[in-house]
Design an enzyme around this catalytic site. Structure first.
Site, PDB file in Angstrom:
ATOM      1  N   ARG A  43      83.969   4.576  11.432  1.00  0.00           N
ATOM      2  CA  ARG A  43      82.539   4.781  11.305  1.00  0.00           C
ATOM      3  C   ARG A  43      81.917   3.636  10.533  1.00  0.00           C
ATOM      4  O   ARG A  43      82.357   3.289   9.450  1.00  0.00           O
ATOM      5  CB  ARG A  43      82.253   6.074  10.569  1.00  0.00           C
ATOM      6  CG  ARG A  43      80.768   6.226  10.314  1.00  0.00           C
ATOM      7  CD  ARG A  43      80.391   7.628  10.041  1.00  0.00           C
ATOM      8  NE  ARG A  43      78.959   7.716   9.936  1.00  0.00           N
ATOM      9  CZ  ARG A  43      78.282   8.814  10.156  1.00  0.00           C
ATOM     10  NH1 ARG A  43      78.896   9.884  10.540  1.00  0.00           N
ATOM     11  NH2 ARG A  43      76.998   8.832  10.034  1.00  0.00           N
ATOM     12  N   ARG A  93      75.696   4.273  15.253  1.00  0.00           N
ATOM     13  CA  ARG A  93      76.949   4.695  14.642  1.00  0.00           C
ATOM     14  C   ARG A  93      78.091   4.771  15.639  1.00  0.00           C
ATOM     15  O   ARG A  93      77.907   5.128  16.806  1.00  0.00           O
ATOM     16  CB  ARG A  93      76.788   6.005  13.872  1.00  0.00           C
ATOM     17  CG  ARG A  93      76.372   7.206  14.619  1.00  0.00           C
ATOM     18  CD  ARG A  93      74.917   7.678  14.458  1.00  0.00           C
ATOM     19  NE  ARG A  93      74.122   7.284  13.330  1.00  0.00           N
ATOM     20  CZ  ARG A  93      73.958   7.996  12.217  1.00  0.00           C
ATOM     21  NH1 ARG A  93      74.594   9.117  12.048  1.00  0.00           N
ATOM     22  NH2 ARG A  93      73.165   7.589  11.282  1.00  0.00           N
ATOM     23  N   ASP A 132      79.769  10.072  15.013  1.00  0.00           N
ATOM     24  CA  ASP A 132      79.061  11.030  14.174  1.00  0.00           C
ATOM     25  C   ASP A 132      79.548  12.419  14.577  1.00  0.00           C
ATOM     26  O   ASP A 132      79.520  12.765  15.757  1.00  0.00           O
ATOM     27  CB  ASP A 132      77.563  10.885  14.487  1.00  0.00           C
ATOM     28  CG  ASP A 132      76.678  11.571  13.467  1.00  0.00           C
ATOM     29  OD1 ASP A 132      77.153  11.871  12.358  1.00  0.00           O
ATOM     30  OD2 ASP A 132      75.499  11.792  13.788  1.00  0.00           O
ATOM     31  N   ASP A 190      78.929  16.420  13.633  1.00  0.00           N
ATOM     32  CA  ASP A 190      78.087  17.369  12.896  1.00  0.00           C
ATOM     33  C   ASP A 190      78.606  18.778  13.119  1.00  0.00           C
ATOM     34  O   ASP A 190      78.811  19.193  14.267  1.00  0.00           O
ATOM     35  CB  ASP A 190      76.631  17.305  13.400  1.00  0.00           C
ATOM     36  CG  ASP A 190      75.908  16.043  12.958  1.00  0.00           C
ATOM     37  OD1 ASP A 190      76.273  15.489  11.896  1.00  0.00           O
ATOM     38  OD2 ASP A 190      74.990  15.612  13.671  1.00  0.00           O
TER      39      ASP A 190
HETATM   40  N1  ROI Z   1      70.216  10.127  18.935  1.00  0.00           N
HETATM   41  C1  ROI Z   1      70.927  10.605  19.955  1.00  0.00           C
HETATM   42  N2  ROI Z   1      70.405  10.579  21.185  1.00  0.00           N
HETATM   43  N3  ROI Z   1      72.172  11.121  19.799  1.00  0.00           N
HETATM   44  C2  ROI Z   1      72.753  11.180  18.577  1.00  0.00           C
HETATM   45  O1  ROI Z   1      73.907  11.661  18.460  1.00  0.00           O
HETATM   46  C3  ROI Z   1      72.024  10.701  17.468  1.00  0.00           C
HETATM   47  N4  ROI Z   1      72.557  10.739  16.208  1.00  0.00           N
HETATM   48  C4  ROI Z   1      71.863  10.323  15.159  1.00  0.00           C
HETATM   49  C5  ROI Z   1      70.480   9.770  15.275  1.00  0.00           C
HETATM   50  C6  ROI Z   1      70.470   8.371  14.681  1.00  0.00           C
HETATM   51  C7  ROI Z   1      69.543  10.680  14.502  1.00  0.00           C
HETATM   52  N5  ROI Z   1      70.007   9.692  16.647  1.00  0.00           N
HETATM   53  C8  ROI Z   1      70.739  10.177  17.688  1.00  0.00           C
HETATM   54  O2  ROI Z   1      72.434  10.427  13.968  1.00  0.00           O
END
Ligand code: ROI
Length: 165
Positions: free
Chosen positions: A87, A97, A100, A102
């Site tokens: 990362r 990134r 990510d 979540d």
């Molecule tokens: N935008 C999209 N389309 N998908 C993501 O996973 C994603 N993740 C983020 C931010 C930068 C907010 N924008 C994103 O962390």
């Protein structure tokens, strides 16, 4: 470690360094966490960036896991996966990134502390989370937010495309 298995849902996103590969590797990594197995993964979606527009499109997906880890231990393990998978943040908030992860949902629990908010606060407005989640768990009810079906109905699929891979 809990003796009980909890079904949790994790959103995956990447827009750097071969995003499709990043997401696939991350799904396998989740399956290898202690006391955890991956029970379903959505298709991959290409999505327009939320946040600054001068960054590449994202690849997004959602995975369902069964885990004996507590919500907080799972979060720590997910952050380790992010780090192990190179990362890189580029300083900017909401910037590009490599990976990510979540934590969207952890059973029907709600958490709100300095480390963890579950359900994930971005869930109701992020089409790149809601649509893949519906693909693997259309029956879900989100604590405090109602049916997933209703949330999807209120969130247009603008900028979201299933990825042909
Ligand atoms: N935008 C999209 N389309 N998908 C993501 O996973 C994603 N993740 C983020 C931010 C930068 C907010 N924008 C994103 O962390």
């Amino acid at each position: 470690m809990n003796s009980m298995l909890v079904r949790a849902y994790v959103a995956l996103g990447s827009n750097l360094q071969d995003p499709v590969k990043q997401i696939r590797r991350a799904v396998s990594a989740m399956d290898e966490l202690p006391g955890t197995c991956c029970v379903a993964a959505s298709s991959l979606y290409r999505s327009a960036p939320l946040g600054p527009q001068d960054q590449a499109e994202y690849v997004n997906a959602v995975a369902a896991i069964d885990t004996r880890l507590s919500a907080h231990d799972l979060l720590v393990e997910m952050q380790r996966v992010e780090t192990r998978h190179g990362r890189m943040r580029h300083g900017e908030r909401w910037g590009p990134r490599t990976l990510d992860l979540d934590l969207l949902l952890y059973g029907d629990e709600t958490h709100e502390d300095e480390k963890l908010t579950v359900p994930h606060p971005g869930l109701p407005e992020r089409n790149f989370v809601l649509y893949p989640l519906r693909e693997i768990a259309p029956w879900l009810h989100i604590p405090g937010l109602g049916s997933l079906e209703a949330l999807v109905g209120g969130c247009p699929d603008v900028g979201l495309q299933p990825l042909a891979v």
